[in-house]
Design an enzyme around this catalytic site. Structure first.
Site, PDB file in Angstrom:
ATOM      1  N   ASP A   1     -35.830  42.316  36.245  1.00 55.98           N
ATOM      2  CA  ASP A   1     -34.986  42.260  35.050  1.00 55.98           C
ATOM      3  C   ASP A   1     -33.737  41.406  35.269  1.00 55.98           C
ATOM      4  O   ASP A   1     -32.820  41.808  35.980  1.00 55.98           O
ATOM      5  CB  ASP A   1     -34.589  43.692  34.670  1.00 55.98           C
ATOM      6  CG  ASP A   1     -33.761  43.762  33.402  1.00 55.98           C
ATOM      7  OD1 ASP A   1     -33.740  42.771  32.654  1.00 55.98           O
ATOM      8  OD2 ASP A   1     -33.135  44.816  33.165  1.00 55.98           O
TER       9      ASP A   1
ATOM     10  N   SER B   1     -30.137  43.045  33.922  1.00 56.44           N
ATOM     11  CA  SER B   1     -29.402  44.125  34.581  1.00 56.44           C
ATOM     12  C   SER B   1     -29.344  43.823  36.082  1.00 56.44           C
ATOM     13  O   SER B   1     -30.054  42.934  36.568  1.00 56.44           O
ATOM     14  CB  SER B   1     -30.062  45.486  34.330  1.00 56.44           C
ATOM     15  OG  SER B   1     -31.335  45.553  34.941  1.00 56.44           O
TER      16      SER B   1
ATOM     17  N   ASN C   1     -28.876  46.567  38.608  1.00 52.41           N
ATOM     18  CA  ASN C   1     -29.180  47.730  39.446  1.00 52.41           C
ATOM     19  C   ASN C   1     -30.672  47.889  39.649  1.00 52.41           C
ATOM     20  O   ASN C   1     -31.465  47.602  38.753  1.00 52.41           O
ATOM     21  CB  ASN C   1     -28.609  49.001  38.830  1.00 52.41           C
ATOM     22  CG  ASN C   1     -27.099  49.054  38.889  1.00 52.41           C
ATOM     23  OD1 ASN C   1     -26.425  48.580  37.985  1.00 52.41           O
ATOM     24  ND2 ASN C   1     -26.570  49.613  39.963  1.00 52.41           N
TER      25      ASN C   1
ATOM     26  N   TRP D   1     -33.659  50.663  40.692  1.00 50.61           N
ATOM     27  CA  TRP D   1     -33.883  52.112  40.781  1.00 50.61           C
ATOM     28  C   TRP D   1     -35.360  52.440  40.636  1.00 50.61           C
ATOM     29  O   TRP D   1     -36.140  51.665  40.073  1.00 50.61           O
ATOM     30  CB  TRP D   1     -33.077  52.870  39.731  1.00 50.61           C
ATOM     31  CG  TRP D   1     -33.366  52.507  38.302  1.00 50.61           C
ATOM     32  CD1 TRP D   1     -32.689  51.618  37.520  1.00 50.61           C
ATOM     33  CD2 TRP D   1     -34.421  53.042  37.477  1.00 50.61           C
ATOM     34  NE1 TRP D   1     -33.254  51.548  36.262  1.00 50.61           N
ATOM     35  CE2 TRP D   1     -34.329  52.414  36.213  1.00 50.61           C
ATOM     36  CE3 TRP D   1     -35.424  53.977  37.679  1.00 50.61           C
ATOM     37  CZ2 TRP D   1     -35.196  52.698  35.158  1.00 50.61           C
ATOM     38  CZ3 TRP D   1     -36.302  54.265  36.640  1.00 50.61           C
ATOM     39  CH2 TRP D   1     -36.174  53.637  35.398  1.00 50.61           C
TER      40      TRP D   1
ATOM     41  N   TYR E   1     -29.262  51.181  29.129  1.00 54.32           N
ATOM     42  CA  TYR E   1     -30.082  50.065  28.676  1.00 54.32           C
ATOM     43  C   TYR E   1     -30.213  50.151  27.161  1.00 54.32           C
ATOM     44  O   TYR E   1     -29.911  51.178  26.546  1.00 54.32           O
ATOM     45  CB  TYR E   1     -31.474  50.129  29.317  1.00 54.32           C
ATOM     46  CG  TYR E   1     -31.459  50.051  30.825  1.00 54.32           C
ATOM     47  CD1 TYR E   1     -31.479  48.833  31.486  1.00 54.32           C
ATOM     48  CD2 TYR E   1     -31.425  51.216  31.593  1.00 54.32           C
ATOM     49  CE1 TYR E   1     -31.466  48.757  32.870  1.00 54.32           C
ATOM     50  CE2 TYR E   1     -31.406  51.155  32.978  1.00 54.32           C
ATOM     51  CZ  TYR E   1     -31.431  49.924  33.606  1.00 54.32           C
ATOM     52  OH  TYR E   1     -31.409  49.859  34.979  1.00 54.32           O
TER      53      TYR E   1
ATOM     54  N   ASP F   1     -33.271  36.997  29.239  1.00 53.24           N
ATOM     55  CA  ASP F   1     -33.512  38.375  29.677  1.00 53.24           C
ATOM     56  C   ASP F   1     -35.001  38.660  29.853  1.00 53.24           C
ATOM     57  O   ASP F   1     -35.727  38.874  28.879  1.00 53.24           O
ATOM     58  CB  ASP F   1     -32.908  39.332  28.642  1.00 53.24           C
ATOM     59  CG  ASP F   1     -32.925  40.779  29.093  1.00 53.24           C
ATOM     60  OD1 ASP F   1     -33.453  41.070  30.188  1.00 53.24           O
ATOM     61  OD2 ASP F   1     -32.404  41.635  28.350  1.00 53.24           O
TER      62      ASP F   1
END
Length: 356
Positions: free
Chosen positions: A49, A52, A54, A56, A92, A240
């Site tokens: 992505d 963004s 981060n 996880w 998000y 994106d």
């Protein structure tokens, strides 16, 4: 469209050392690949992505219904896990993630990134994660966008000397093509595009945000057209890979959908599939360069029904307003993200559109 030359180091050329990860395509809405975490390694499906920063995956401590349907990371089962425990929440457009930070070995392609910080998700509300084909997110935005300032994996890979050049690139394809696409780290794949690559400077770090200088669509259904010039005050356009559609401020989205005769129902804009051949192109000007989308590219067909990919996204100042160019745009344009030079490169994909 004329493309300017992409003047990048020789290390960017297609070669055997390219670090490539294959992508899967779920109904042109989700593109995801695999990473591994821990020792012994556990494989996870993640969205790579650019919207963004981060990274996880679901934790073994997760109590959400969403986690019951996805692979989970267990710190107790990894001999290379390092505890951190810092609480984290990432929002998000389609939901949020809450959890805590941990460290472990992360593998992507043939890279093994030591002591990578990532979030163990303990709470994943909303249908996006419940029904998603992916387990987690691999953030590729700039470090300044990262919640809790955790260093993204690619920045750690660069620091650990794993890339020939600090760049990554996406080839995203249509669901009717056998190979769904791929992402490369450290180089580009010359076979994935035609012509030259236009380099566009990042206007503001965080997202991969470039200046939107104009929008144009010829008149059709309502005898009106859209012709907006942002040259004196460009707004940001976010490239994106984690978004499936094309997001515009509400007023612009409504005008565009009105021009193509789309009708709004149940949160989506419906379009008559038979009208696609006669609809106008949507021309998106980034830093003065014209990137057009045909009706077959800004309209998505699913189960014999057609929907406009043009949707409303309202982001307030100081971050917004923003335009979000997701996979409906990226299926036409091969994209290169140059971390060193702070540019996004775009070129026509070598995969022709299959009109259905």
């Amino acid at each position: 469209m004329q493309f300017t030359e992409f003047n990048s180091p020789n290390s960017l050329q297609n070669n055997s050392a390219v670090k490539r990860t294959e992508l899967n395509n779920y109904i042109n809405a989700q593109y995801y690949g695999t990473i591994e975490l821990g020792t012994p390694p556990v494989r996870f499906k993640v969205v790579f992505d650019t919207g963004s920063s981060n990274t996880w995956v679901p934790s073994s401590q997760c109590t959400s219904l969403s986690c019951k349907f996805h692979k989970k990371y267990s710190a107790k089962k990894s001999s290379t896990h390092r505890a951190n425990g810092t609480k984290i929440r990432v929002n998000y457009g389609s939901g949020s993630m809450s959890g805590f930070v941990s460290h472990d070995i992360l593998r992507v392609g043939d890279m093994q990134i030591e002591d990578q910080a990532f979030a163990e998700a303990t709470y994943l509300p909303g249908p996006a994660f419940l029904f998603g084909k992916f387990d987690g997110i691999f953030g590729l935005g700039f470090p300044s966008l990262s919640v809790r300032r955790t260093v993204p994996p690619l920045q750690n890979a660069i620091a650990q000397g794993m890339l020939d050049y600090p760049v990554f690139a996406f080839s995203i394809r249509h669901q009717d093509v056998k190979e769904a696409g791929f992402v490369t780290f450290g180089s580009i794949d010359e076979s994935a595009y035609v012509g030259n690559i236009i380099e566009i400077p990042v206007s503001r770090e965080g997202y991969w945000e470039v200046p939107l200088t104009a929008l144009h669509m010829d008149k059709f259904y309502n005898e009106s057209s859209l012709d907006i010039d942002f040259l004196n005050s460009p707004i940001g356009a976010v490239i994106d890979t984690g978004t499936s559609l094309l997001g515009f401020p509400s007023q612009i989205a409504e005008i565009l959908n009105d021009i193509i005769g789309a009708t709004y129902k149940n949160g989506m804009y419906r379009v008559d599939c038979a009208k696609r051949d006669s609809l106008p192109d949507l021309r998106i000007f980034l830093d003065g360069h014209d990137f057009s989308l045909s009706p077959y590219e800004y309209i998505v067909k699913h189960k014999k029904k057609c929907y406009s990919a043009i949707t409303k996204v309202d982001i307030r100042p100081p971050i917004g307003p923003l335009v979000i160019l997701g996979n409906a745009f990226l299926r036409k344009y091969y994209s290169v993200y140059d971390i060193a030079n702070r540019t996004v490169g775009l070129a026509l994909t070598s995969d022709p559109l299959i009109e259905i």
